[in-house]
Every structure is written in C-alpha cells, then in structure tokens.
Design a protein around this motif. Structure first.
Motif, PDB file in Angstrom:
ATOM      1  N   SER A 114       0.832  -1.208   0.000  1.00 55.49           N
ATOM      2  CA  SER A 114       0.000   0.000   0.000  1.00 55.49           C
ATOM      3  C   SER A 114       0.863   1.254   0.000  1.00 55.49           C
ATOM      4  CB  SER A 114      -0.933   0.006   1.214  1.00 55.49           C
ATOM      5  OG  SER A 114      -1.854  -1.052   1.142  1.00 55.49           O
ATOM      6  N   ALA A 115       1.920   1.227   0.794  1.00 52.55           N
ATOM      7  CA  ALA A 115       2.833   2.364   0.855  1.00 52.55           C
ATOM      8  C   ALA A 115       3.522   2.578  -0.494  1.00 52.55           C
ATOM      9  CB  ALA A 115       3.867   2.148   1.952  1.00 52.55           C
ATOM     10  N   GLU A 116       3.837   1.469  -1.181  1.00 52.30           N
ATOM     11  CA  GLU A 116       4.490   1.570  -2.479  1.00 52.30           C
ATOM     12  C   GLU A 116       3.583   2.264  -3.494  1.00 52.30           C
ATOM     13  OE1 GLU A 116       8.201   0.898  -4.185  1.00 52.30           O
ATOM     14  OE2 GLU A 116       7.555   0.047  -2.267  1.00 52.30           O
ATOM     15  N   LYS A 117       2.301   1.934  -3.466  1.00 54.51           N
ATOM     16  CA  LYS A 117       1.341   2.582  -4.374  1.00 54.51           C
ATOM     17  C   LYS A 117       1.194   4.066  -4.035  1.00 54.51           C
ATOM     18  CE  LYS A 117      -1.357  -1.632  -5.146  1.00 54.51           C
ATOM     19  NZ  LYS A 117      -2.651  -2.327  -4.910  1.00 54.51           N
ATOM     20  N   PHE A 118       1.191   4.367  -2.733  1.00 57.66           N
ATOM     21  CA  PHE A 118       1.102   5.752  -2.291  1.00 57.66           C
ATOM     22  C   PHE A 118       2.326   6.535  -2.755  1.00 57.66           C
ATOM     23  CE2 PHE A 118       1.394   8.787   1.507  1.00 57.66           C
ATOM     24  CZ  PHE A 118       0.522   9.705   0.934  1.00 57.66           C
ATOM     25  N   MET A 119       3.493   5.905  -2.662  1.00 59.40           N
ATOM     26  CA  MET A 119       4.730   6.539  -3.100  1.00 59.40           C
ATOM     27  C   MET A 119       4.701   6.818  -4.605  1.00 59.40           C
ATOM     28  SD  MET A 119       8.549   5.477  -1.954  1.00 59.40           S
ATOM     29  CE  MET A 119       8.416   3.771  -2.494  1.00 59.40           C
ATOM     30  N   TYR A 120       4.159   5.888  -5.365  1.00 57.43           N
ATOM     31  CA  TYR A 120       4.018   6.090  -6.822  1.00 57.43           C
ATOM     32  C   TYR A 120       3.140   7.314  -7.096  1.00 57.43           C
ATOM     33  CZ  TYR A 120       2.780   5.189 -11.687  1.00 57.43           C
ATOM     34  OH  TYR A 120       2.583   5.316 -13.042  1.00 57.43           O
ATOM     35  N   GLU A 121       2.022   7.418  -6.392  1.00 55.62           N
ATOM     36  CA  GLU A 121       1.104   8.542  -6.574  1.00 55.62           C
ATOM     37  C   GLU A 121       1.787   9.872  -6.237  1.00 55.62           C
ATOM     38  OE1 GLU A 121      -2.970  10.297  -4.458  1.00 55.62           O
ATOM     39  OE2 GLU A 121      -2.476   8.169  -4.270  1.00 55.62           O
ATOM     40  N   ILE A 122       2.525   9.904  -5.136  1.00 49.00           N
ATOM     41  CA  ILE A 122       3.209  11.130  -4.724  1.00 49.00           C
ATOM     42  C   ILE A 122       4.223  11.583  -5.776  1.00 49.00           C
ATOM     43  CG2 ILE A 122       4.918  12.025  -3.076  1.00 49.00           C
ATOM     44  CD1 ILE A 122       3.456  10.450  -0.898  1.00 49.00           C
ATOM     45  N   CYS A 123       5.010  10.635  -6.271  1.00 48.30           N
ATOM     46  CA  CYS A 123       6.069  11.018  -7.197  1.00 48.30           C
ATOM     47  C   CYS A 123       5.535  11.349  -8.587  1.00 48.30           C
ATOM     48  CB  CYS A 123       7.124   9.912  -7.254  1.00 48.30           C
ATOM     49  SG  CYS A 123       8.060   9.827  -5.720  1.00 48.30           S
ATOM     50  N   MET A 124       4.425  10.754  -8.972  1.00 45.59           N
ATOM     51  CA  MET A 124       3.791  11.177 -10.217  1.00 45.59           C
ATOM     52  C   MET A 124       3.302  12.616 -10.075  1.00 45.59           C
ATOM     53  SD  MET A 124       4.185   9.033 -12.596  1.00 45.59           S
ATOM     54  CE  MET A 124       3.049   9.783 -13.761  1.00 45.59           C
ATOM     55  N   HIS A 125       2.821  12.974  -8.896  1.00 48.44           N
ATOM     56  CA  HIS A 125       2.417  14.363  -8.645  1.00 48.44           C
ATOM     57  C   HIS A 125       3.605  15.311  -8.798  1.00 48.44           C
ATOM     58  CE1 HIS A 125       0.814  17.959  -6.751  1.00 48.44           C
ATOM     59  NE2 HIS A 125       1.776  17.901  -5.856  1.00 48.44           N
ATOM     60  N   ILE A 126       4.747  14.921  -8.259  1.00 52.04           N
ATOM     61  CA  ILE A 126       5.949  15.758  -8.385  1.00 52.04           C
ATOM     62  C   ILE A 126       6.291  15.981  -9.853  1.00 52.04           C
ATOM     63  CG2 ILE A 126       8.439  15.839  -7.969  1.00 52.04           C
ATOM     64  CD1 ILE A 126       7.942  14.348  -5.335  1.00 52.04           C
ATOM     65  N   LEU A 127       6.335  14.908 -10.610  1.00 52.92           N
ATOM     66  CA  LEU A 127       6.724  15.011 -12.021  1.00 52.92           C
ATOM     67  C   LEU A 127       5.677  15.763 -12.837  1.00 52.92           C
ATOM     68  CD1 LEU A 127       8.190  11.434 -12.634  1.00 52.92           C
ATOM     69  CD2 LEU A 127       9.436  13.552 -12.198  1.00 52.92           C
ATOM     70  N   GLN A 128       4.409  15.492 -12.595  1.00 53.52           N
ATOM     71  CA  GLN A 128       3.348  16.163 -13.353  1.00 53.52           C
ATOM     72  C   GLN A 128       3.286  17.647 -13.032  1.00 53.52           C
ATOM     73  OE1 GLN A 128      -0.047  13.773 -12.310  1.00 53.52           O
ATOM     74  NE2 GLN A 128       0.484  12.135 -13.756  1.00 53.52           N
ATOM     75  N   SER A 129       3.622  18.011 -11.799  1.00 58.45           N
ATOM     76  CA  SER A 129       3.607  19.430 -11.429  1.00 58.45           C
ATOM     77  C   SER A 129       4.610  20.233 -12.225  1.00 58.45           C
ATOM     78  CB  SER A 129       3.886  19.576  -9.927  1.00 58.45           C
ATOM     79  OG  SER A 129       2.855  19.001  -9.159  1.00 58.45           O
ATOM     80  N   TYR A 130       5.682  19.590 -12.671  1.00 56.96           N
ATOM     81  CA  TYR A 130       6.694  20.249 -13.491  1.00 56.96           C
ATOM     82  C   TYR A 130       6.630  19.809 -14.959  1.00 56.96           C
ATOM     83  CZ  TYR A 130       8.767  22.763  -9.653  1.00 56.96           C
ATOM     84  OH  TYR A 130       8.969  23.646  -8.617  1.00 56.96           O
ATOM     85  N   GLU A 131       5.516  19.164 -15.313  1.00 61.06           N
ATOM     86  CA  GLU A 131       5.244  18.766 -16.702  1.00 61.06           C
ATOM     87  C   GLU A 131       6.398  17.973 -17.313  1.00 61.06           C
ATOM     88  OE1 GLU A 131       4.314  22.470 -18.603  1.00 61.06           O
ATOM     89  OE2 GLU A 131       2.320  22.564 -17.699  1.00 61.06           O
ATOM     90  N   CYS A 132       6.942  17.045 -16.524  1.00 63.28           N
ATOM     91  CA  CYS A 132       8.041  16.233 -17.043  1.00 63.28           C
ATOM     92  C   CYS A 132       7.835  14.762 -16.730  1.00 63.28           C
ATOM     93  CB  CYS A 132       9.389  16.713 -16.502  1.00 63.28           C
ATOM     94  SG  CYS A 132       9.514  16.724 -14.709  1.00 63.28           S
ATOM     95  N   ASP A 133       6.567  14.326 -16.700  1.00 63.11           N
ATOM     96  CA  ASP A 133       6.238  12.935 -16.456  1.00 63.11           C
ATOM     97  C   ASP A 133       6.217  12.182 -17.777  1.00 63.11           C
ATOM     98  OD1 ASP A 133       3.965  14.567 -17.000  1.00 63.11           O
ATOM     99  OD2 ASP A 133       2.644  12.903 -16.493  1.00 63.11           O
ATOM    100  N   GLU A 134       7.393  11.935 -18.315  1.00 62.24           N
ATOM    101  CA  GLU A 134       7.516  11.244 -19.595  1.00 62.24           C
ATOM    102  C   GLU A 134       7.042   9.807 -19.444  1.00 62.24           C
ATOM    103  OE1 GLU A 134      10.991  10.072 -22.837  1.00 62.24           O
ATOM    104  OE2 GLU A 134      11.459  11.328 -21.103  1.00 62.24           O
ATOM    105  N   LYS A 135       6.184   9.372 -20.360  1.00 61.15           N
ATOM    106  CA  LYS A 135       5.645   8.012 -20.306  1.00 61.15           C
ATOM    107  C   LYS A 135       6.605   7.033 -20.965  1.00 61.15           C
ATOM    108  CE  LYS A 135       1.877   9.509 -18.381  1.00 61.15           C
ATOM    109  NZ  LYS A 135       1.632   9.266 -16.964  1.00 61.15           N
TER     110      LYS A 135
END
Length: 307
Positions: free
Chosen positions: A286-307
C-alpha cells in the motif's frame, strides 16, 4: 523523466528478485532499479552458482511483465579497508561488485551506483588516489559490458569517518570524476544525503552533465531515513528546478524503502511482545502505491512525467 523504484523496497519480504519486481509492477512502476546492495547468504544473482540462468529467467520475466531495468545498485561494503580482518570482506566485495556489473550488462542496465570508500588516515588527495584505484578495477569490467559506474554523494552525518569523505558536494564529486577521467564514470545524486547537508540546487547544478542518475528520498535532516517524499524536509521545488535547469536526462528513481523496513534495525526491542514490530507485506504494498502517486504528482507538477 520516467519514474522508477528499487527492488530493495521488498528485500525484507521476498526471497527472489522476481517477487520484488512483481510487487513494484503491481504498485504501478514500469521502470526498475535492481538493488544488489545487500548480499544475501543464498543470493540468486550474487552467490548462486546458477546465477547466469537466474539472470536469464529474471530478464524473461521482466519482459513478460513489460517492465524495464534502468539502473542498479552495487553491493555495499568498505572498499578501502583491504588488510587484516577486512581482507576477506574486501575480496568478497570486489567479487560481488564485478559480478553485479556483469549482471547489468546481461540485463541491459546502463548505470550502476557504487559507493566510494574512506579511511580516517586519508586527506583529500589520498581519498582521490585510493578510490581511483578501486574504481579502476570496476571500470575495467564495465568496459566489457558497456555499463556506466556512478559514484554517489553521502553526507557529513552519514559516514563514520565523515571528515575524510570527499564526495559529498557536487563540486567535489565533479572534481573526483574528472580526476578518474574515464568515459564510463559519472555521478548519482541522493536527495536524502543532500538534504542532510543543506541546499541542493547548487550541488546538482555543479554536477551538470555528469549527473546520470538520482536516488529520490526524504528525511528530517538529522538521519538518513530514506522515507517517502513529503514525509521529511527536502524542498522538492528546489530539487526539480535543479534537475530541469541542469538538463538531467535520467530516471526519477526512488530509494525510499516506503519508510518501513529501513527503520526496523533501529527500533527498541520489547522482550515481552513483538507482534507489532514488523509491518506487513500488505502495508508495504500500500505504501508503495502511495509513493508512486506522490512522485507522479511531483513530475506532473513540473510537466516532465515522460511516459
């Protein structure tokens, strides 16, 4: 930037690398850091006589899942302690580290992080000289497999002989990389280590194009806790601006352990009962999924979440 995390998050719960990769996949990660920092007694990759077969099976399994190994961590140890009681440990460290580099070659992993060593009797010049000799051994193997070897920053608080450790700042790391002067030798920046020593923008900018990988984690500045981003005092705007401004092209790779297993050995023991000492695998997932969500937020906030 593409988001990655480390198999080390599940070292405590899993006996095989395939299991660890499976849990990362279920949490959302498609890019994987192969953590070989801890050499387990019957490690299927670093110790087993059938390690090549095991590597091949791991590669096939990752392909079936659709995940990619993008970086790795070499075994931990004390590379400058080579005599007396340390001699056997040094020999094992060299052998397992050389194997870890070959494993990277077989899995197509371009970058492996290796810690430098230190001794109290060395000044900066001696630190540079002796660590260069250590890394030369590794770089000879790296040339065979086209793998970059990355030195990592530490912090003044994190190393027992911290006053004799000279790759904590971006400027010193770059100076050491230029001193070693090898096309496969570069840097990894650990945000938790950096946070313990202060601001990080100037340090990352000093590394510039020598920065090939990052270890993303947080802490409260007083201990190397490796907790989830936003659970500590790292300024993530500072980190993201530095990575973008420096032209960083690598992966946004977590080394946060989801905040659970890295503190187990620091907990006080209570002899009467221990039923709540160890977090469950379900908690870790569960923590791992939460960590994924947090870090996607970081990357998306700076528009650099390359797929």
């Amino acid at each position: 930037m593409r988001l990655a995390s480390t198999t080390g998050d599940f070292d405590f719960y899993c006996n095989t690398y395939q299991e660890r990769v499976q849990h990362l996949y279920e949490a959302g990660f498609r890019y994987i850091d192969l953590c070989m920092y801890t050499t387990f007694p019957e490690d299927e990759l670093l110790i087993s006589e059938k390690w090549r077969d095991n590597v091949a099976r791991l590669k096939d399994y990752a392909g079936e899942l659709g995940v990619q190994f993008v970086q790795a961590h070499a075994p931990g140890g004390f590379p400058l302690r080579t005599t007396g009681e340390w001699a056997a440990r040094y020999e094992q460290l060299i052998n397992t580290t050389l194997r870890s580099i070959e494993i990277c070659g077989l899995l197509g992993i371009p970058n492996i992080v290796v810690h430098a060593g230190c001794r109290r009797d060395l000044g900066k010049k001696g630190f540079f000289e002796e660590n260069r000799e250590f890394f030369k051994i590794l770089l000879f193997e790296a040339e065979k497999h086209n793998v970059n070897v990355l030195v990592e920053n530490s912090s003044r608080q994190n190393v027992a002989c911290s006053t004799a450790y000279y790759t904590n700042t971006g400027a010193d790391m770059r100076e050491f990389i230029e001193y070693v002067n090898h096309p496969l030798f570069h840097a990894c920046w650990d945000t938790g280590h950096g946070n313990m020593d202060g601001g990080q923008y100037d340090e990352i900018m000093a590394l510039g194009d020598e920065l090939y990988a990052v270890h993303i984690n947080d802490n409260q500045e007083n201990t190397d806790a490796h907790v989830i981003p936003f659970m500590g005092t790292v300024n993530w705007d500072e980190v993201m601006c530095a990575l973008i401004d420096s032209g960083y092209k690598g992966y946004f790779t977590l080394e946060a352990s989801a905040g659970f297993t890295n503190v187990l050995n620091k907990k006080r023991l209570f002899e009467r009962d221990s039923r709540l000492r160890i977090p469950t695998l379900s908690m870790q997932k569960s923590a791992e999924k939460f960590m994924y969500e947090i870090c996607m937020h970081i990357l998306q906030s700076y528009e650099c979440d390359e797929k």
